[in-house]
Motif scaffolding. Structure first.
Motif, PDB file in Angstrom:
ATOM      1  N   GLU A  69       0.736   5.688   2.110  1.00 26.09           N
ATOM      2  CA  GLU A  69      -0.335   5.659   1.118  1.00 26.09           C
ATOM      3  C   GLU A  69      -1.296   4.533   1.463  1.00 26.09           C
ATOM      4  N   VAL A  70      -2.587   4.867   1.503  1.00 25.48           N
ATOM      5  CA  VAL A  70      -3.646   3.885   1.694  1.00 25.48           C
ATOM      6  C   VAL A  70      -4.610   4.040   0.533  1.00 25.48           C
ATOM      7  N   ARG A  71      -5.486   3.090   0.350  1.00 26.41           N
ATOM      8  CA  ARG A  71      -6.362   3.107  -0.815  1.00 26.41           C
ATOM      9  C   ARG A  71      -7.796   3.443  -0.437  1.00 26.41           C
ATOM     10  N   SER A  89      10.714  -1.709   4.992  1.00 22.45           N
ATOM     11  CA  SER A  89      10.023  -0.418   4.858  1.00 22.45           C
ATOM     12  C   SER A  89      10.954   0.731   5.217  1.00 22.45           C
ATOM     13  N   TRP A 103       1.955   2.460  -1.733  1.00 21.79           N
ATOM     14  CA  TRP A 103       1.208   1.220  -1.847  1.00 21.79           C
ATOM     15  C   TRP A 103       2.072   0.215  -2.609  1.00 21.79           C
ATOM     16  N   ASN A 107       5.296  -3.233   4.276  1.00 24.51           N
ATOM     17  CA  ASN A 107       4.682  -2.457   5.354  1.00 24.51           C
ATOM     18  C   ASN A 107       5.599  -2.282   6.555  1.00 24.51           C
ATOM     19  N   GLU A 135      -8.415   1.447   6.672  1.00 26.82           N
ATOM     20  CA  GLU A 135      -7.372   1.717   5.668  1.00 26.82           C
ATOM     21  C   GLU A 135      -6.081   0.977   5.996  1.00 26.82           C
ATOM     22  N   TYR A 136      -5.652   1.029   7.246  1.00 24.87           N
ATOM     23  CA  TYR A 136      -4.431   0.324   7.623  1.00 24.87           C
ATOM     24  C   TYR A 136      -4.624  -1.190   7.528  1.00 24.87           C
ATOM     25  N   ASP A 138      -6.702  -2.706   5.381  1.00 20.22           N
ATOM     26  CA  ASP A 138      -6.712  -3.031   3.951  1.00 20.22           C
ATOM     27  C   ASP A 138      -5.294  -3.096   3.394  1.00 20.22           C
ATOM     28  N   ARG A 139      -4.412  -2.313   3.965  1.00 19.15           N
ATOM     29  CA  ARG A 139      -3.012  -2.327   3.528  1.00 19.15           C
ATOM     30  C   ARG A 139      -2.255  -3.502   4.160  1.00 19.15           C
TER      31      ARG A 139
END
Length: 148
Positions: A69-71, A89, A103, A107, A135-136, A138-139
């Protein structure tokens, strides 16, 4: 190719979505986006990496066909070619009916995307070279490899 649905899907709806085909999808801003068929070269690269990582991290820490899941504005889940999990993880995703790292969970150590060739203006190019790295990042996934 984007699949038209009557509304945007939630992550939970996406994880149980079944259109009766073997098609793979990513969820991008609540919309299903079909993943292209993998080329022979892409599959061979993935297998080479899996073989190399087996001796380094073991089978339980390698993820294939697992989602992350990414935001974005709406629910989004990516389906990377390969994941090398951290111990937390790996434990988080183990035993789930739908293999998705949500999320807020710890990770993986590494996410690998094997990119198919394409024009800079193509959706595939934009998805792999503009959207996924952001996205990756931001995570806060510590390492992301793009193999092209």
């Amino acid at each position: 190719m984007t699949v038209t649905t009557d509304r945007r899907l939630t992550l939970e709806e996406y994880l149980i979505y079944d259109d009766g085909t073997d098609s793979r999808y990513e969820l991008v801003d609540g919309v299903l986006v079909a993943m292209g068929t993998e080329s022979t070269a892409n599959l061979q690269i993935a297998m080479l990496l899996i073989e190399a990582f087996l001796s380094l991290v073991g089978r339980k820490r390698i993820g294939i066909k697992q989602k992350i899941e990414v935001r974005t504005q709406f629910a989004t889940a990516r389906d990377p070619d390969l994941i090398i999990h951290s111990e937390p993880s790996s434990l988080a995703i183990r035993g789930r009916r739908e293999a998705c790292l949500f999320w807020g969970e710890l990770n993986p150590l590494l996410v690998v995307e094997i990119v198919s060739p394409g024009a800079e203006s193509s959706d595939n190019y934009q998805r792999h070279y503009a959207q996924k790295p952001k996205e990756y990042g931001d995570r806060a996934i510590p390492e992301f490899w793009q193999i092209d």
